[in-house]
Structure formats: C-alpha cells, structure tokens
Design a protein around this motif. Structure first.
Motif, PDB file in Angstrom:
ATOM      1  N   LEU B  51     -13.415  -5.256  -1.518  1.00 39.20           N
ATOM      2  CA  LEU B  51     -12.277  -4.336  -2.320  1.00 39.20           C
ATOM      3  C   LEU B  51     -13.174  -3.062  -3.029  1.00 39.20           C
ATOM      4  N   LEU B  54     -14.129  -0.321  -0.243  1.00 39.67           N
ATOM      5  CA  LEU B  54     -13.107   0.423   0.252  1.00 39.67           C
ATOM      6  C   LEU B  54     -12.826   1.870  -0.225  1.00 39.67           C
ATOM      7  N   THR B  58     -13.390   5.520   1.667  1.00 39.77           N
ATOM      8  CA  THR B  58     -12.346   6.645   1.977  1.00 39.77           C
ATOM      9  C   THR B  58     -12.793   8.076   1.617  1.00 39.77           C
ATOM     10  N   ILE B  62     -13.358  11.160   3.793  1.00 42.08           N
ATOM     11  CA  ILE B  62     -12.650  12.522   3.622  1.00 42.08           C
ATOM     12  C   ILE B  62     -13.696  13.569   3.628  1.00 42.08           C
ATOM     13  N   VAL B  75      -8.686  15.806  11.349  1.00 40.83           N
ATOM     14  CA  VAL B  75      -9.000  15.037  10.019  1.00 40.83           C
ATOM     15  C   VAL B  75      -8.819  13.691  10.204  1.00 40.83           C
ATOM     16  N   PHE B  76      -7.667  13.367  10.707  1.00 41.29           N
ATOM     17  CA  PHE B  76      -7.134  11.869  11.061  1.00 41.29           C
ATOM     18  C   PHE B  76      -8.106  11.327  12.043  1.00 41.29           C
ATOM     19  N   ASN B  79     -11.457  10.391  10.747  1.00 44.89           N
ATOM     20  CA  ASN B  79     -11.416   9.052   9.852  1.00 44.89           C
ATOM     21  C   ASN B  79     -10.915   7.986  10.593  1.00 44.89           C
ATOM     22  N   VAL B  82     -12.490   4.668   9.730  1.00 44.22           N
ATOM     23  CA  VAL B  82     -12.201   4.135   8.358  1.00 44.22           C
ATOM     24  C   VAL B  82     -10.860   3.677   8.282  1.00 44.22           C
ATOM     25  N   LEU B  83      -9.873   4.038   9.239  1.00 44.13           N
ATOM     26  CA  LEU B  83      -8.415   3.542   9.269  1.00 44.13           C
ATOM     27  C   LEU B  83      -8.825   2.045   9.923  1.00 44.13           C
ATOM     28  N   MET B  86      -9.727  -0.273   7.734  1.00 45.21           N
ATOM     29  CA  MET B  86      -8.829  -0.582   6.778  1.00 45.21           C
ATOM     30  C   MET B  86      -7.944  -1.858   7.205  1.00 45.21           C
ATOM     31  N   VAL B  87      -7.600  -1.589   8.495  1.00 42.50           N
ATOM     32  CA  VAL B  87      -6.626  -2.484   9.258  1.00 42.50           C
ATOM     33  C   VAL B  87      -7.433  -3.790   9.470  1.00 42.50           C
ATOM     34  N   ALA B  90      -7.286  -5.564   6.206  1.00 42.50           N
ATOM     35  CA  ALA B  90      -5.966  -6.205   5.839  1.00 42.50           C
ATOM     36  C   ALA B  90      -5.961  -7.531   6.486  1.00 42.50           C
ATOM     37  N   TRP B  94      -6.041 -11.200   4.310  1.00 47.95           N
ATOM     38  CA  TRP B  94      -5.287 -12.314   4.489  1.00 47.95           C
ATOM     39  C   TRP B  94      -6.004 -13.735   5.040  1.00 47.95           C
ATOM     40  N   ASN B  97      -7.658 -15.121   1.997  1.00 46.78           N
ATOM     41  CA  ASN B  97      -6.418 -15.803   1.363  1.00 46.78           C
ATOM     42  C   ASN B  97      -6.260 -16.893   1.710  1.00 46.78           C
TER      43      ASN B  97
END
Ligand SMILES: Nc1ncnc2c1ncn2[C@@H]1O[C@H](COP(=O)(O)OP(=O)(O)O)[C@@H](O)[C@H]1O
Ligand SMILES: Nc1ncnc2c1ncn2[C@@H]1O[C@H](COP(=O)(O)OP(=O)(O)O)[C@@H](O)[C@H]1O
Ligand SMILES: [Mg+2]
Lengths: 592, 616
Positions: B51, B54, B58, B62, B75-76, B79, B82-83, B86-87, B90, B94, B97
């Motif tokens: 957490l 991250l 980001t 950028i 740009v996309f 990154n 990084v994307l 992030m996935v 995720a 989960w 948890n």
C-alpha cells in the motif's frame, strides 16, 4: 377465546405503557425500533456530515496556508489560517463527539428496548410455550441476540454511513477534476454494490447458523449447570464435557465458515482493479493532453480513498448480518403464538369458590392421547376435595386447568358458574393459590419469597404466614433470619423447609381457592399436623383441591375423586371408596 | 421486592488481575497458534508495504514517462509495468485478505474453543457450595458471553501489528524529510499516549461494570423464565417485569457509559492530532518564512503527517479497546481460579467398593457459624440398608451430601471402605454411588436417554431391565410414548412421581455400591411405592443403602433405623427394637400411624392456629 385482542398477538401479560413495534419482518421491526428516536437519528446523520465537511476543510485550509507564504502579509495570514484550522479541528472534534453520542445512545437504547420487548412478551407467553423452550436458548436470545442489534448500529451503521460519505466524496471531487475519469470509479460503485449484495447473501445463512449454534451452546450449558448436582452424582462430567465440546465446536465451525465467506470478499479485488483501470484511463487522457499530471495524481489519490469503504464493509456488513440474524431469532420468540389471553375485559368479581368441570378433555400440545378425558365433577364453595390416583394419572394436570395454566380441548371448566376463559385472568389467578409440587423459590430473601404473591405485605403479615406454615422457627434460626437470601435452587434449605415457605407464600395471598399439589410430601408427620391445622383454619369457607398420598389429609376431605389413567373413575368419601373401589383399596391398603 | 444490585460488586470470587498477569495467560492460549499468527502478521506487513509503495510507484512512473517526453499512447505503454503491478497488487490484496481472514477465523475460533473448554471444565469442577452461591445464569454468562468478548482481543491485536508497521514506516519518512518538524511532531506523541493511558483506566472500570451488569441481566432473565410458573400462579408477572426493567435500565446506563468511554477516545485523540497539524502548519510556515525549512519540505511534511496520525491514534486507542477483552478474560480466569472448598488430597482411582461408610467425629457446616454436624460418628457396614428419620432440617440430607462429596467438612474423617474420601478421584468414586433426590433433575431428551444418563455404554436391554425393575414397569404404560417419551429441560413433560421413577431406574442401571435415596419416593402414590419397594428390596440386596423418608412404611423394612435430630443420633436399631424401646421413633411411628388411622382428627390434637389475614 372470547375476546381476542385486535392486532397484537395474544398474551397473558401486557405492560400498558409499552410501545408497540412492527414485528412483521426483522428489518421493519428494527426500523420501528429506531424510529422511536428520530432526534438521535437526525443528530447522528447531521453530525456525521458535519464531521465529513470539517475533515475535508482541513486539507483546504492547509493548502491555503501553503499558498499564503508567498503573500506579503504572510506572517499574519499564516496566523489567521492556523487559528481558523484550530477552529475547524475543534468543530470536527465536537461533531465527532456528537456522532458518537447519538449513535451509541441509539444503539444502546435499541438493545434495551428490544430486550424489554422480548422479556415482556416472554412473561405473557403461556406455560405450554415455556414448557417447550430451553431456558439457555431463551437467555441467549434475550442477552446476546439483542446485543447484536446494538453492535449492528454502533459501530455497524455508524461506519456504513462513514463509508458512504467516503464513497461519494471522492466521486464528487473526481467529477470536479474531469468527468471522464469517473468512468471506472462509477463502474466500481456498481460492482461494489453487487458484490456487497452477494457477500450479504452468503453471510446471511452463516450468521443465522452462528446465532443458532450459540443458542444451542447456551441451552446445553444452562442445562448442565442447572442439573450440576445430578451431573456430579452420576459422575457424568466426561459426558457433559464431550457434549459441551461438541456444541462449542459447532459454534467454532460456524465462526470459521463466516471467516471463509469473509475471505472471499470481492471488493478488495475490485478496488485495486479500479485503481489500475483509472490509472490506465488517466494515462491515456494524459497522453492526449486533456488532463495534467497534477490532475491525474489527484484522481489516483482520490481513487485510493475508495479503499476505505471497501476495507470497512467486510466488517460492517458482517455486523449488519449478525444484527439481522439476532433480530430474526428475537422476533421468532416474540411472534410465537401463545394459547392464552389475559382477557382484561373478562369477569372480575370476588370469587365464591365453586369449581365445576363439565366433560373436560385435555391433551398436552404434541401428545397423542389426552391426559384428561371427559372429566366431570363439582366442588362447592368451601369444600375440600382430595384428588388421588397413581403416579402419572393426571392429578396435577387437572389442577392446572382451574387457574387456566392450560386451556381445555373440549368441555368447560367453570369457576362460580363462569367459564374460566371468560374470567379476567388477573382476577382469576389472584384468587387461586397453588402450592406446587416442585417448589420454586427465587434467589431473594426469605421475606421477599413469602411476600412474592403480595408484594405490599407488611413484615407482620409475612411473619404470621410463616408461623402458620410452621416456618417461623427455622427461619429465625437462619443466619440472617427473614433477610437470608436463598440460593437459586433453594438449595440452602432442606426439602421440607422449602415446602413450608411455599405454603407460607400461598397462605399470605388469602386465596378463595387453594390448590395443594403434594405440598407436604417432604414434611414429617408431626410438622405436617401443625401445618395442616393452620391450613385448615385458613381453608374455612374456601374451596380446596388437595393432591396427596397421605391418608390423614385424604380422610378429612369432604370428597375424594379418584383418577385412573386420565379418567375419573370414582368419587365419594373415604369410607365409601374404601368399601367399593378396588383400586382405591389397593393404593391405600398398606395403611390399614 | 428486594432487588439486590449484586451485579456491580461482582461475585465474591472475582478478582482484579494486572494487565501483565492477564496478558501472560492470554498469550498462553495463543502460543499453539504462534506460527499462524506470525504468518498473518507477515501478510499484513506485506500488504501495508504494498500500500505504501504504490503511490510512490505511480508518481515515479508518470514523472519518468513525461521526462522522456512521451506522448499519446506512449505514456500509457511506458507505464504498462506499473499497471501490471497494480493488477498484480489487486490479486495479491485479495489473496492476502483471503489467507488472513481464513487463518484468523481458525485461530480465533480455536482459541475461544479451548478457552471455553477450559472454563467449562473449571465450572463443572466447582463444588456444590459454589453452586449454592452463584446462580446458573451468572455462570453460563461467563462461559458463553465473556469468552466471546475475549475474542476481540485477537482481532484487535492483529490490527495493531499493521498499524505499528505503518507508523514505523511513516515515522522514518517524516524524519527523512525534516528532522526539526519531525521532532515537533514527536513531542505530541507522548500527549497522545498519555491520553490513551488515562483512558485505559476508565475503560477497564466501565468495562468491568458493564460485564457485571450483563451477567446480572442474564441471571435475572434466567430466573424469571425458570420461575415463570410461580409468577403465573400468583399473577406476579408485573413484579418480575418491574425487577427486570430495573436491571435492564441499569444495564443500559452502564452499557452506554462503557460505549461512550470506549468511543470518546477517538474524538479526543483526533482533536489532539488536529492540534498537532495546526502546530506543524504554523511553526512550519514560520520556519519557511524564516528560511529554516524549504517550502517543499514543509509541504511534504504536512501531507505525510495525515498518514501518521491515523495509525498512531489507532494504536493509542488500542489499549482502551483492549480493556473490554481484558475485562472479559478477567472474569473468565476468575472462574477458573476460584478456590474450591472441596479439596482432594489425592486422586486415587477408586477400587471396586464394598460400601462400608464411616463418619468419624465429623464436624460440618454449610456456612460458618451454623453447624449442622458436630462430632458426628456413624459406621454403616457394607451391604446394610440404613433408614434415616427425623424432622426436616435434622441433617439427614446433609449426611448424603457429604457421602457424595458435594461439600467439604471441617473436621474429622469420612472413610469409605476404610479409605479416606479425600484421597479419591471423585469421578471414579461417584461412579459407584447412586443418588436419587426428591426433585430429580432430568435433561432434555427421551426417558431412555435419561435412564442411561451416566452410563452411556448401557445396552437397550439393560435400560429396559432397569425400567422394568422399578415398580414392575407399569409406570411405562402411563407415559405417552413409553421410553421414547420426550421430556423438556429439568423434567417438564412428565409428572413429579414419574420423574422419581426415572431417577430410580437410572440408579438401578448404574449398579452402584452405595445407594442414597433422599425422599426418593415422596411424590409417588402408595401403591406404586409398594411395587417399588418389592423391586428395590431385591435390587438393593448386597449394596449399602441410605434411605431417607417420611413415610414410615418405607422405612420399616430397613436393617437399621437411625433417628436424627439437630445433627445428632438420638436412637438407632431395627424397627421392632425401636418400637419396643418406646423412644422417639416409637413416638414418630405412633404419630404417623395415628395419622393414617381412620379416626384421626388433626384439629382435635392441636389448638386452633392463628390465621394470617393479610390485606382483608
Ligand atoms: N408439561 C407436560 N407436557 C406434556 N405431557 C405432560 C406434561 N405434564 C405432564 N404430562 C403427562 O401427563 C400425564 C399426567 O401428569 P400429571 O398430571 O403430572 O400426573 P400426576 O397424577 O402424577 O400428578 C403424565 O403421564 C405426563 O407424562
Ligand atoms: N446448601 C445449604 N446451604 C446452607 N444450609 C443448608 C443447605 N442445605 C441444608 N442446609 C441447612 O442444614 C440443615 C440440615 O439440612 P438437611 O440435611 O437438608 O435436613 P433434612 O434432615 O431435612 O434432610 C438445615 O437447617 C438447613 O437449613
Ligand atoms: Mg403430580
């Protein structure tokens, strides 16, 4: 039933001042409870909003302060803004206090009111209802299930409102930056709502099972502890331990199941995917040059705020489900139909004491065969009727129809020529005293136990009743005399002593009809003589039904009715029965 | 009606433990799960680290892309790592948890289970003197509710671990930004901790009170429901209701107090933290103006501060929230630690007993100051049937209770087969003991289950034989479904006499060496009793038995009759001997038979008693 109450379920006892709630569904029930306190509810919402506003003002003011250092009057501006911030911080604290104060009060009242409603309704349920219940389970409902309602609101609902604000605020801010960036956050909101529904639906059966398991645990334990003397005497500790462990493990398994549902909680996944998707989306827009880097960073930061509600909901929605499960169990008891009604409009006169059974048949709920069948007899005012018969023939049951502990299936029981169902229950029961077979004493002082039926009795009256029951002597020998507190099982007294307290308790109420169900079985003959004398004196002019196996009492009855396997087989005087009834002879031959 | 606010003073055996004592014991319960707990803590730490990392990633991503002058989709693409990260995050979040919830639920579930088993064991170990004093409702509430509250301790502790980690990380960041401002912030930390510690005391006190009153509510409801029959008969529901409302109102008052105390710490700490922000803003701004701090540092610092306060206040509030769990565990441990009155000097497995019982100079009192037995001597040879007679309160039942070892005697010795009763393993001793009470307790279940109680291994034939041995088994016919008749808690659902018959069958099945029948047939009609007698005489042959009865016909056939009065033996002998002696027994018997004779008239015997005439 002659006068069924309009809409509320029938009940033997009601509190006039009591509030009525909508008991149709758990949610409506909770809403009708909460809506009793609109001010607290409004206060809670307003102060939560105020808190949210103050909280969002803090970074705004800080931002202004950062800009202010460029101004010529920087020092002054800084001071003003700091003071302003202090004011906001103070207001935020106040709002926070307001939130806590209102929601905590609301939650605690909810628990208190629900418990009160449940207990009141329990007091009004029939004896047949109570015979079906397990005390420990009822306790679990009245103590712990209603507590779930409290937790459902504080912190449950409190945090849900918080979450809602923390869900909406970032969306508004994102919209303010660039509406297009709302695409994925809005998708998230929809998915979040769907996931929460699914989550709740999965929790629902588990929460119910968990509360049931808890009720089970409590019921089993309550029995073990209530019967502890037997447990020890039977050396059944290992068995009880196994049983308890089984119940405790069943609860543990439901707890783990709940954990497993919580483990599959989807929003964790969703919120991070949203984070990534929004970032990607933002990068594309950034590449097109339609948003700035700062805006992108701000949006990403705001999406991060969505994590709060997602994190909290795993916990708050579990609380709500537990609250609903608790409500369901509480309501199940409240809504259970009970057979009798207190019939406040019924007849309420001074009782003369004429008892008449007309072709009465009675069957215990759930039993196949009737316990009393086509029963007819008549006891005139002032008469003493002895009831004899073998164990299990229905003697005790018969007496329980007189004060309407149970209602007959067919036929009628008349007191003073009026069907007991047409009597005002209060009036009927107050004029009939029962000395029950199994004496129950409350864990209160001896004095309060004797005065139980007549709470306003003076001490002298209590002593007089105790003397009449031959209880005064041993009471004064107790450590604190009349103020000695009796243990729960009445265990600090011997069986005969307990019976004498029960007799004193019944004598004090000055009944018109007295029912003695084997009331002297644990009392020796000499003491019994003395008690009997007192009872006889009291009974002058009163009707009494006496169940006994003692010839001394049977003989002095005006009439004896003889039961055999749920039927009345003979009635007459001792001499008559002895002469003509073979069963009677067999029962009492040992004495002659 | 006297309502005793006993709940607020707690039970006599309640004691106050120090936090350290409690923690040590609590930790003991978690030790077996240490591995799992550490694993969960590690997960939480990883999650916290992810957490924290991250946002850094980001912004770096950028910046990097833009610095290279990327445009449009570039740009996309730049990154993309990084994307993907992030996935992956995720999925990780989960999974973390998932593991955390699943493992925590198991740890908490198991710890509560163990604790419940322990406190249950402690509860059934308590002697009868304990149960005379403490009502069922109170004991039950400790075993069910208080252990449940205990589990909060775990959830809180796991939460604490992650907060501490975050604070540590942010703390390092703050110091790396600007030492001076960091020091100012640090200066506020003790204030927060001080407030938290102050809260702790109030929190513990109010939690303790809240728990006591909760037990009081439990006890009140338990008693009202158990005694509902009496309340109905006397039409005193209103009095019970008033009593309940009083306890409930008290529970509301104290519950609210506890709730407000536990919750108020948040606004208080929030306020202190807010003041800290103000201070940093003002002094930081001033320092910028004075040129001691750069504007960027000041800005960054103020931003990071928010990250610092939240976990710090969580940690600070932890102790007060923790008090609820501690107050609960305190009650649980107090029940476990109660000093029993019945103390065994050994736990010798008891050999097969012959059944010789000897009281040697036994002194006994339930409550100090009111002695029941004073220097009591009695020898009952193995196999003898002894009847105890005497007025109520003479001490007959007490003798039985001492033999069953329900109570501790003060002085003297009680020997069974010449062995000190104090040296026995009580469970194996009581297996050879059969006791029937006047109001026998039956458990929910069928009659069959109840006869089998204490002898789970008995076969169907044995159960049936035992039931038939009681009064020829005729009584089974009057039961709605014979042995399969279902009864409710305590024995509701069958008549009192039938309960006594079940209890007798239970004892027969148990095949004990010593039998104690304490008014065991008082509610049974004479015919059935006569039938029981025949069966009993054969069954009791060869066992030591003590029979207490007021119906002297029951007593007559005993080998030996003992007349008790005020804890002393007045007379003893066989029925014929005692009658011939013309003493107390003869008198009792005389009175009894006069009672049963056709011409008996109690009114004529004693003068008219005063009639109580309450109210008028
Ligand atoms: N609460 C109850 N529920 C169902 N059956 C009952 C209940 N109480 C008693 N019975 C049944 O009714 C019969 C008569 O019981 P009771 O009137 O108590 O007998 P007794 O003549 O010994 O007083 C018994 O066979 C018993 O099994
Ligand atoms: N659990 C108890 N706690 C305190 N006192 C008790 C307890 N049980 C009995 N007593 C007292 O001890 C005396 C003897 O009682 P008990 O042995 O039951 O007499 P009984 O001869 O009628 O069986 C009585 O005065 C009684 O009040
Ligand atoms: Mg009966």
């Amino acid at each position: 039933m002659t006068t069924p109450a309009a809409s509320t379920p029938t009940s033997e006892f009601r509190v006039d001042s009591a509030h009525t709630y909508d008991t149709s569904t758990p949610v409506r029930w909770i809403v009708s409870h909460v809506s009793r306190y609109p001010l607290l509810l409004v206060g809670f919402v307003l102060s939560t909003l105020a808190f949210a506003i103050c909280s969002s003002l803090v970074p705004r003011i800080a931002g202004l302060a950062f800009d202010a250092v460029d101004r010529p009057d920087a020092g002054q501006a800084l001071l003003t803004l700091s003071l302003l911030l202090m004011g906001v911080v103070f207001a935020r604290g106040l709002a926070d206090f307001g939130t806590i104060n209102s929601i905590e009060r609301l939650a605690q009242r909810l628990e208190r009111d629900a418990r009160s409603e449940l207990t009141t309704s329990l007091l009004g349920k029939s004896q047949a209802f109570h015979d079906r219940q397990r005390v420990g389970d009822v306790m679990a409902r009245a103590a712990d299930d209603v507590r779930q309602l409290n937790l459902m609101f504080s912190p449950g609902v409190q945090l849900i409102l918080d979450s809602l604000i923390n869900l909406v605020t970032p969306l508004v801010f994102i919209a303010a930056i660039d509406v297009r960036m709302l695409l994925f956050p809005l998708l998230f909101v929809a998915a979040f709502a769907w996931a929460l529904r699914r989550y709740s639906a999965r929790l629902d059966p588990v929460s119910t099972a968990m509360r049931e398991a808890f009720g089970h645990l409590s019921a089993g334990l309550n029995e073990t502890i209530a019967g502890i003397e037997l447990v020890k005497a039977a050396a059944a500790e290992p068995y009880e331990r196994r049983r308890f462990a089984q119940n405790a493990r069943a609860f543990r398994d439901q707890f783990v199941r709940q954990g497993d549902v919580q483990a599959r909680y989807l929003p964790y996944l969703l919120v991070w995917l949203t984070f990534a998707a929004t970032f990607g989306h933002g990068l594309l827009l950034l590449g097109q040059g339609s948003i700035s880097v700062g805006e992108l960073v701000a949006v990403i930061g705001l999406v991060g705020v969505l994590r709060g509600p997602a994190d909290l909901s795993i916990f708050t929605f579990a609380m709500v489900q537990m609250g609903l499960a608790g409500a369901r169990r509480t309501l199940a008891l409240i809504n259970e139909e009970t057979e009798l009604d207190e019939n406040p409009e019924g007849y309420a006169g001074v009782m003369k004491g004429d008892i008449r059974f007309e072709d009465v048949t009675f069957t215990f709920p759930g039993a196949e065969a009737p316990t009393l069948e086509r029963f007819t007899f008549h006891a005139r005012p002032g008469e003493t009727v002895a009831i004899v018969g073998q164990t299990g023939s229905g003697k005790s049951t018969l007496t329980k129809l007189v004060n309407r502990t149970f209602d007959v299936d067919s036929g009628r029981v008349l007191v003073d020529g009026i069907d007991v169902r047409d009597w005002n229950m209060e009036s009927l029961r107050q004029q009939i005293s029962v000395i029950e077979q199994e004496v129950f004493l409350f864990s209160r002082s001896v004095r309060d136990n004797i005065a139980f039926g007549l709470p306003g009795a003076t001490f002298d009256q209590v002593v007089a009743a105790a003397k009449a029951a031959q209880a005064h002597g041993f009471i004064t020998e107790l450590p604190q005399g009349y103020d000695t507190v009796i243990g729960e099982r009445g265990a600090t007294l011997s069986g005969g002593q307990r019976q004498r307290l029960a007799i004193a308790r019944a004598l004090l109420t000055d009944p018109r009809i007295l029912i003695l169900d084997d009331a002297t079985s644990a009392i020796d003959s000499a003491t019994e003589d003395e008690i009997q004398t007192a009872i006889n004196a009291v009974l002058k002019g009163r009707t009494s039904l006496v169940i006994t196996h003692r010839l001394s009492q049977i003989r002095r009855a005006d009439r004896i009715i003889m039961l055999d396997r749920s039927r009345l087989v003979d009635q007459g005087t001792h001499a008559e029965l002895l002469e003509r009834n073979e069963l009677y002879q067999r029962i009492f031959q040992r004495y002659d | 009606m006297g309502f005793i606010l006993g709940g607020l003073t707690g039970e006599e055996y309640d004691r106050n433990y120090s936090d350290a004592q409690l923690l040590r014991r609590i930790v003991g319960y978690f030790r077996p799960h240490l591995g799992k707990m550490l694993f969960v803590a590690l997960l939480i730490a990883l999650n916290a680290a992810a957490l924290a990392l991250l946002p850094v990633l980001t912004s770096r991503g950028i910046d990097g892309a833009l610095a290279r002058g990327a445009q449009g989709v570039e740009v996309f693409n730049a990154n993309l790592p990084v994307l993907l990260l992030m996935v992956a995050a995720a999925g990780l979040a989960w999974t973390f948890n998932f593991l955390r919830q699943a493992i925590t639920a198991r740890v908490v579930g198991d710890v509560v289970l163990t604790l419940r088993e322990d406190v249950f064991d402690a509860a059934v170990e308590r002697d009868m003197a304990f149960y005379d004093d403490y009502s069922t409702g109170r004991v039950v509430s400790r075993v069910t509710s208080d252990t449940q509250d205990f589990s909060n301790v775990v959830t809180l502790t796991l939460g604490l671990i992650s907060e501490v980690l975050i604070v540590a990380i942010v703390f390092v960041i703050l110091f790396s930004i600007n030492v001076r401002l960091a020091l100012i912030t640090t200066a506020i930390t003790p204030v927060i901790l001080g407030a938290a510690l102050a809260f702790r005391w109030i929190a513990r006190r109010t939690s303790r009170q809240a728990k006591r009153v909760k037990a009081e509510v439990n006890a009140n409801i338990q008693e009202s429901i158990t005694g509902i029959g009496v309340a109905k008969a006397f039409r005193q529901e209103a009095a019970l209701h008033a009593d309940f409302e009083r306890v409930n109102a008290e529970a509301y008052r104290l519950g609210l107090k506890q709730g407000l105390v536990l919750q108020s710490i948040f606004p208080v700490l929030g306020f202190i933290a807010g003041l800290g922000t103000v201070v940093v803003l003002y002094y930081g701004g001033s320092a910028v103006l004075a040129g001691a701090v750069t504007r960027g540092e000041w800005f960054l610092f103020a931003e990071s501060l928010a990250l610092f306060w939240f976990p710090l206040t969580s940690i600070a509030s932890f102790w007060s929230q923790f008090q609820d769990g501690l107050a609960a565990s305190e009650r649980v441990f107090a029940l476990m630690d109660t000093e029993p009155q019945v103390v065994q000097t050994g736990a010798e497995p008891v050999p097969e007993l012959e059944g010789r019982i000897e009281f040697r100079n036994v002194h006994f009192a339930y409550k100090p100051g009111s002695p029941v037995l004073q220097g009591f001597d009695l020898v009952i040879p193995a196999g003898q049937t002894v009847a105890l007679v005497g007025h109520t309160g003479a001490g007959k039942s007490s003798l039985g209770k001492l033999i069953a070892r329900g109570y501790e005697f003060e002085k003297g010795e009680l020997l069974i087969d010449g062995l000190d009763i104090r040296s026995f393993d009580l469970v194996s001793y009581r297996r050879q003991l059969g006791v029937v009470q006047q109001t026998p307790y039956l458990f929910t279940g069928t009659i069959r289950d109840n006869i089998r109680y204490g002898r789970e291994d008995a076969s169907e034939e044995q159960v049936l034989a035992a039931a038939r041995n009681v009064a020829g088994g005729d009584w089974l016919d009057s039961l709605p479904a014979g042995l399969d008749t279902e009864i409710s808690e305590g024995g509701r659902g069958i008549s009192m006499g039938q309960r006594q018959l079940v209890a007798l069958a239970r004892v027969l099945l148990k095949d004990p060496a010593i039998v104690i029948l304490d008014e065991a047939t008082a509610s049974i009609d004479p015919l059935t009793e006569a039938q029981i007698q025949e069966g009993l005489e054969t069954v009791l042959k060869g066992r030591t038995s003590i029979v207490i009865a007021h119906r002297l016909s029951t007593v007559r056939s005993a080998d030996r009759i003992i007349v008790l009065s005020h804890g002393r033996i007045l007379e003893e002998g066989t029925h014929d001997e005692l009658l011939a002696a013309g003493g107390h027994y003869a008198e009792l018997f005389e009175a009894y038979f006069r009672h049963q004779s056709a011409s008996y008239d109690p009114e004529g015997l004693s003068g008219p008693a005063r009639t109580p005439r309450p109210r008028g």
